[in-house]
Design a protein around this motif. Structure first.
Motif: not given
Length: 298
Positions: A130-147, A196-204
Motif C-alpha cells: 500500500m505504501s509503495i502504491r502511494e509512492q508510485l503515484e507521488r513519483d517517488e519510485l519508478d516501479f513496484g513489484i507488489i500485490i 502498517e502499509g501492508s496489503f495483507l494486513r489491511q485485507t485481513i
C-alpha cells in the motif's frame, strides 16, 4: 524562486511535518523552514496553516501545490529524456519491494536482470504494498513489484503471478489439523501481524471486521523470517502468502475457509516518461513471463 524551495515545499506538504521532510530529503530542519518562508515572502501568501500541531495547507497553498507537483514531474521527466538522448551507457531504476517479494521473488528477477544489464543500477526500497502504491503515484519510485489487486487506475500493471493468503500456525497446534481456517476459528489466538502499509494486513483486518472478530495482535514485524520463526516457536499465528511459507520447518500453512487470492506484479505510474533504463526493466519482465509461459506449455 529556486527549484530547491519547491522541492522542500512539496515534501513538507506530503508529510505534513518539517522534521520528517528534512529527514527524507537529508537536509537540516532550518534549511526547509527558511526556504518555505522565503517562498511565502516571494509569493506574498501563506502556504501553511501553522496554528495546528500538524502542518496543513492553506487554500492558496493547496492550489500552489497542484502546480508545483506538475512542474516538478515535468522537470524530472525532462532530465530523464535528455539523459536518454545523450545515450549514456548507464542508468538507475528506483523500485519498491514489499518484504515478502524482496525475500522470495525479487532476488530471482534481480540476478537475471543484472546479468543482462550490468550497466544499470537498481536502488531497492523496502515497504508494504500500500505504501509503495502511494509512492508510485507521488513519483517517488519508478516501479513496484507488489500485490496489484485493487490498485489505482493511475498505475500501469503487469501481472506476474497469482498466490493465496494462508494462515500460518505452529505444527503442534490443534489448528494444524484443520483443512481450512475461518476467522472465528482464530478469534482467541495471538496474532503476529505485518506492519502498517501492508496489503495483507489491511485485507485481513478488513475481513475480521466483517466477521465481528477483534484481532489479538501481540507483535508486528515486516521481517518474514522473523514472522515464521515466531509462529514456529508457538508465539502466535500469522497471515502470509503461500509462496513464502512452503516447506517452512515448524509451520503449517492452512488455506482460509473463504479463500483470498491476490495478483502479484509490476506497477508503474501511467503518465510518467519512461526512461530507457526503466523500459529495459519492463521489457525484461515481459520476456520473463513469456519464457515462463513457454516452459509451462512444454
Amino acid at each position: 524562486m529556486e527549484l530547491r524551495q519547491l522541492e522542500y515545499f512539496q515534501m513538507a506538504s506530503r508529510l505534513r511535518n518539517i522534521t520528517r521532510a528534512a529527514e527524507r530529503l537529508r537536509v537540516s530542519q532550518p534549511n526547509i523552514t527558511v526556504a518555505i518562508k522565503k517562498l511565502e515572502a516571494e509569493l506574498g501568501i501563506q502556504l501553511f496553516d501553522r496554528s495546528q500541531k500538524q502542518l496543513s495547507l492553506t487554500p492558496e497553498g493547496a492550489v500552489f501545490l497542484n502546480r508545483v507537483e506538475l512542474a516538478l514531474r515535468n522537470i524530472q521527466d525532462a532530465v530523464l529524456e535528455v539523459n536518454d538522448y545523450k545515450q549514456l551507457q548507464k542508468g538507475t531504476i528506483k523500485i519498491g519491494i514489499p518484504p515478502m517479494m524482496g525475500a522470495y521473488l525479487f532476488p530471482k528477477i534481480f540476478s537475471s536482470f543484472q546479468r543482462r544489464y550490468s550497466h544499470l543500477e537498481i536502488f531497492m526500497h523496502e515497504e508494504g504494498s500500500m505504501s509503495i502504491r502511494e509512492q508510485l503515484e507521488r513519483d517517488e519510485l519508478d516501479f513496484g513489484i507488489i500485490i496489484i489487486s485493487g490498485a489505482s487506475s493511475h498505475l500501469q500493471l503487469l501481472p506476474m503471478t497469482k498466490d493465496q493468503i494462508v494462515c500460518c500456525v505452529p505444527e503442534d497446534s490443534p489448528l494444524a489439523q484443520k483443512k481450512s481456517i475461518s476467522f472465528n476459528d482464530i478469534a482467541e489466538e495471538n496474532i503476529i501481524m505485518l506492519k502498517e502499509g501492508s496489503f495483507l494486513r489491511q485485507t485481513i483486518l478488513g475481513k475480521m471486521k466483517e466477521e465481528n472478530v477483534t484481532p489479538n495482535i501481540v507483535l508486528e514485524s515486516n521481517q518474514v523470517v522473523t514472522l515464521k520463526g515466531l509462529v514456529a516457536s508457538g508465539v502466535g499465528i500469522a497471515f502470509l502468502l503461500n509462496m513464502v511459507v512452503e516447506d517452512t520447518p515448524g509451520v503449517k500453512a492452512i488455506p482460509l475457509a473463504d479463500p483470498i487470492s491476490v495478483d502479484v506484479g509490476l506497477a508503474w505510474k501511467k503518465d510518467r516518461y519512461i526512461s530507457k533504463a526503466a523500459q529495459s526493466f519492463i521489457d525484461f519482465c515481459k520476456d520473463l513471463l513469456k519464457e515462463r509461459k513457454a516452459n509451462s506449455e512444454k
